[in-house]
Enzyme design. Structure first.
Site, PDB file in Angstrom:
ATOM      1  CG  ASN A 211      -0.233  -0.070   2.535  1.00 35.50           C
ATOM      2  OD1 ASN A 211       0.890   0.419   2.694  1.00 35.50           O
ATOM      3  ND2 ASN A 211      -0.862  -0.685   3.526  1.00 35.50           N
ATOM      4  CE  LYS A 213       2.725   3.054   8.472  1.00 35.46           C
ATOM      5  NZ  LYS A 213       1.915   2.718   9.669  1.00 35.46           N
ATOM      6  CD  GLU A 214       2.252  -2.588   3.338  1.00 32.62           C
ATOM      7  OE1 GLU A 214       1.791  -3.232   4.299  1.00 32.62           O
ATOM      8  OE2 GLU A 214       1.910  -2.822   2.154  1.00 32.62           O
ATOM      9  CG  ASP A 288      -5.712 -10.944   3.480  1.00 36.11           C
ATOM     10  OD1 ASP A 288      -4.526 -10.573   3.471  1.00 36.11           O
ATOM     11  OD2 ASP A 288      -6.355 -11.160   4.528  1.00 36.11           O
TER      12      ASP A 288
END
Length: 338
Positions: A211, A213-214, A288
């Site tokens: 995402n 942030k990642e 997921d």
């Protein structure tokens, strides 16, 4: 005005029909999701917190087990691999996986860890609190070898393998290196959902699904500015370029919440897909659904852009449900008007 990419109903049916012919494996941090459902009509006199009138409870496979659950719901033959404790929660998880037709011989039980459990209290379609009982220490070398040996027994004839890393200790460098080596040798597609709480070598994977942030955590940049148009978000584009150059994945799929998704592949410009979500009740397990639906579509012969559109539709459906949910082929086809 930019034209929103679509898949025609006939093509959607062609891809989804092939889901049942695929065989996939899932490796990662397995969890047992426990839901307590109720309603709220008053505030506690003991503290300024709501009093939940209990109505029912339910259990679902969580974490990487939810990735497997999504794949199985799509119709794929699915096996799951991970570590559980020698406890009642592990037995409950095995029962749930069996009920949903997921092969679970790859669950490695050890007395040194407990089965991860996440307890959520939900009232009037709103999650009020979550209680986690979990492990975060990396698994030892012996457990890693047991996992890889179990995977070796089932890797023949597999189309794709998805790794769900939730930072709970199962995905170690040794395990990831072993998976990458095995998938390369057999031509198996390898998808990875990262959790940058620990540093792993993520070079040359088939698919990485961070995402926003990642993306910034993996790139080492600060997320300082934002734009409603991801393609004009200079900060995001720089972080994506760093990851594409340093990790060299075949595909990078960045999930951006209400802004949809960004598909990046070597040699092409990033491709933005606006969100399909109409209502958002619960984002539990949405990641997921993204990695499972994209991986499934690729295994079924979809192009990267088609797979991204399909995963965007699936994510838009699942966030409109409460709890750790899945998407059925019928629901997915309906979203395409098929």
């Amino acid at each position: 005005m930019k034209r929103v990419p679509i898949i025609k109903p006939r093509r959607a049916r062609q891809i989804v029909k092939k889901f049942a012919n695929t065989r996939t494996l899932v490796v990662g941090d397995l969890m047992l999701d426990h839901y307590l459902w109720g309603s709220v009509s008053r505030i506690s006199p003991e503290a300024p917190v709501p009093v939940v009138d209990f109505q029912r409870e339910s259990w679902m496979p969580g974490g990487a087990a939810n990735v497997a659950r999504n794949l199985s719901e799509f119709g794929a033959t699915t096996g799951v691999f991970g570590v559980v404790g020698k406890d009642p929660a592990a037995n409950q998880l095995r029962r749930l996986l069996k009920e949903q037709g997921i092969e679970h011989r790859g669950l490695v039980a050890t007395s040194t860890r407990q089965t991860i459990r996440k307890i959520r209290v939900v009232a009037d379609r709103q999650q009020l609190v979550r209680v986690d009982r979990e492990n975060k220490e990396p698994i030892d070398d012996r457990t890693t070898r047991r996992l890889l040996n179990a995977i070796d027994e089932q890797l023949v004839g597999v189309d794709a393998l998805a790794v769900g890393d939730y930072g709970k200790g199962v995905i170690t460098e040794e395990l990831l290196d072993g998976l990458r080596e095995r998938c390369r040798a057999r031509g198996v597609w390898l998808s990875f959902d990262p959790k940058p709480v620990h540093r792993l070598r993520l070079e040359r994977l088939s698919l990485i699904t961070p995402n926003r942030k990642e993306v910034f955590a993996l790139s080492g940049l600060e997320d300082e500015t934002r734009s409603d148009n991801p393609l004009k978000d200079c900060n995001l584009m720089q972080a994506v370029e760093i990851l594409m150059n340093s990790l060299q994945p075949a595909l990078l799929l960045v999930t951006l919440g209400e802004l949809g998704m960004l598909l990046c592949q070597r040699g092409d410009k990033p491709f933005h897909i606006p969100t399909m979500a109409q209502e958002v009740f619960d984002v539990s397990g949405a990641g997921d659904t993204v990695i499972s639906s994209f991986t499934m579509a690729i295994a079924a012969g979809a192009s990267p852009v088609e797979a991204a559109i399909i995963s965007n539709h699936a994510a838009g459906i699942v966030v409109g449900k409460v709890g750790t949910a899945t998407v059925s082929p019928k629901e997915l086809l309906a979203s395409f008007g098929a």
